[in-house]
Scaffold this motif. Structure first.
Motif, PDB file in Angstrom:
ATOM      1  N   ALA A  35      44.438  33.936  37.791  1.00  0.00           N
ATOM      2  CA  ALA A  35      43.088  33.855  37.229  1.00  0.00           C
ATOM      3  C   ALA A  35      42.095  33.675  38.374  1.00  0.00           C
ATOM      4  O   ALA A  35      42.425  33.084  39.396  1.00  0.00           O
ATOM      5  N   ASN A  36      40.887  34.210  38.210  1.00  0.00           N
ATOM      6  CA  ASN A  36      39.869  34.114  39.258  1.00  0.00           C
ATOM      7  C   ASN A  36      39.267  32.709  39.246  1.00  0.00           C
ATOM      8  O   ASN A  36      38.345  32.422  38.492  1.00  0.00           O
ATOM      9  N   PHE A  37      39.773  31.866  40.107  1.00  0.00           N
ATOM     10  CA  PHE A  37      39.369  30.462  40.124  1.00  0.00           C
ATOM     11  C   PHE A  37      37.876  30.305  40.454  1.00  0.00           C
ATOM     12  O   PHE A  37      37.198  29.427  39.913  1.00  0.00           O
ATOM     13  N   THR A  38      37.388  31.179  41.305  1.00  0.00           N
ATOM     14  CA  THR A  38      35.975  31.124  41.722  1.00  0.00           C
ATOM     15  C   THR A  38      35.042  31.136  40.526  1.00  0.00           C
ATOM     16  O   THR A  38      34.011  30.465  40.510  1.00  0.00           O
ATOM     17  N   SER A  39      35.425  31.894  39.498  1.00  0.00           N
ATOM     18  CA  SER A  39      34.501  32.123  38.386  1.00  0.00           C
ATOM     19  C   SER A  39      34.290  30.892  37.512  1.00  0.00           C
ATOM     20  O   SER A  39      33.390  30.889  36.678  1.00  0.00           O
ATOM     21  N   TYR A  40      35.084  29.847  37.693  1.00  0.00           N
ATOM     22  CA  TYR A  40      34.887  28.654  36.869  1.00  0.00           C
ATOM     23  C   TYR A  40      33.762  27.757  37.381  1.00  0.00           C
ATOM     24  O   TYR A  40      33.371  26.806  36.709  1.00  0.00           O
TER      25      TYR A  40
END
Ligand SMILES: *[C@@H]1O[C@H](CO)[C@@H](O)[C@H](O)[C@H]1NC(C)=O
Ligand SMILES: *[C@@H]1O[C@H](CO)[C@@H](O)[C@H](O)[C@H]1NC(C)=O
Length: 343
Positions: free
Chosen positions: A195-200
């Motif tokens: 999952a794209n962690f940055t997007s949280y």
């Protein structure tokens, strides 16, 4: 089955229109579930507390008005698939404004043999800390109760399995509860490193080194907070509640994330949690937050089905527009239909 559902739906819709707030849901009585002969006997640790037992499996859930039907179904699924159901002790966090006597009675009526306790949670404690998020339901204060389990539950409880209300287990919870909390981890949950962690988190967060450095020296991955095994002793020793609340306070001053209760958990724990097999959180079955499309299972085995996301199976079944997998939730529904109205 379909024609019954249609009739029930028509009736339910009519009743809800007529008597929106007068409805009090009535639930059927669940069968009694018995321990297998191999189960350890649980022993009471102190005479005073009726929930402090050795060898017990402790499960924490919230019991709020909107998800009560889900919670009732989740309990049934836990008991039904457990080889030692009599060794399970439930801990229900409820809003302090809810009628605890009524909830206790509702639980005892459906589960006369259940060992449980109820913990009123003061919503106002978090109300000031909750920022608006993309979905109003995420701002329900009980959504934040999982932050406070270590404070709400008695200290005799060392380890807990936390479960959301929109899920059912199809496997023995003992296996989940036995997850080793390796490397001194406070909690265990299935991790999703793709999952794209940055997007949280917001660009404000990432562009501020004093904030984003919190993730230095760890490899953070997304995890879902709907299914967690928590070592409450380590949580208390590490003052994790305080750490979570500090991030929530910061969020009120500068927007560092968009979602509700999840990001503070990621900030405190991501990269330092113990892994759990993905079979224990087949999440996202509620569909996406915007269009409510049906979702399929992720590849691999299934021990727990989780209707996270916008759609809930009981709502879709009632409106006669279920997603295919909602049929797997229906057998655990204890709701009495037709609805019985209490005035
Ligand atoms: C709480 O629920 C109990 C049991 O259903 C009921 O007898 C009592 O009147 C309720 N109390 C309030 C304040 O509504
Ligand atoms: C991850 O999300 C960030 C922020 O939403 C975005 O800028 C970036 O391109 C994404 N990375 C990938 C690999 O999708």
């Amino acid at each position: 089955m379909p024609s019954n559902i249609v009739l029930a739906t028509i009736l339910i819709t009519t009743i809800s229109i007529l008597a929106k707030n007068a409805i009090s849901l009535q639930f059927r009585e669940a069968p009694k579930f018995y321990n297998s002969v191999k189960c350890p006997s649980i022993t009471r640790r102190s005479a005073a507390a009726n929930i402090c037992y050795n060898n017990a499996i402790h499960v924490a859930m919230t019991l709020d008005a909107a998800y009560r039907r889900g919670s009732m179904a989740a309990i049934l699924s836990v008991l039904q698939h457990s080889s030692c159901p009599e060794n399970i002790i439930f801990h229900f966090v409820v809003s302090s404004s809810a009628n605890a006597t009524h909830l206790r009675r509702t639980l005892s009526n459906s589960y006369p043999y259940l060992r449980f306790d109820i913990y009123p949670f003061d919503d106002s404690a978090t109300a000031g800390l909750i920022s608006t998020s993309i979905r109003a339901a995420l701002d329900c204060p009980l959504n934040y109760a999982r932050n406070y389990l270590a404070d709400l539950l008695p200290t005799c409880i060392q380890k807990i399995v936390y479960l959301d209300s929109d899920l059912v287990l199809v496997d023995d919870i003992e296996k989940l509860a036995a997850t080793p909390l390796i490397n001194d981890a406070v909690l265990a949950a299935p991790e999703y490193c793709n999952a794209n962690f940055t997007s949280y988190f917001t660009p404000t967060f990432w562009s501020n080194p004093s904030l984003s450095l919190t993730f230095a020296n760890r490899k953070p991955c997304y995890f879902n907070t709907g299914v967690m095994v928590i070592d409450l002793e380590r949580w208390r020793a590490g003052e994790c509640t305080t750490k979570i609340v500090e991030w929530m306070e910061l969020q009120k001053r500068m927007r560092i994330y968009e979602l509700g209760s999840l990001p503070p958990f990621l900030l405190v724990f991501a990269g330092n949690i113990a892994p759990v097999d993905h079979r224990w959180n087949q999440h996202g079955l509620g569909g996406d937050n915007f269009r409510g499309l049906c979702r399929d299972l992720h590849p691999g085995p299934v021990s727990l089905l989780h209707w996270s996301g916008k759609g809930k199976p009981w709502v879709r079944l009632d409106s006669n527009r279920p997603c295919p997998l909602d049929a797997l939730w229906a057998p655990y529904d204890l709701l009495q239909t037709p609805y019985i109205i209490e005035s």
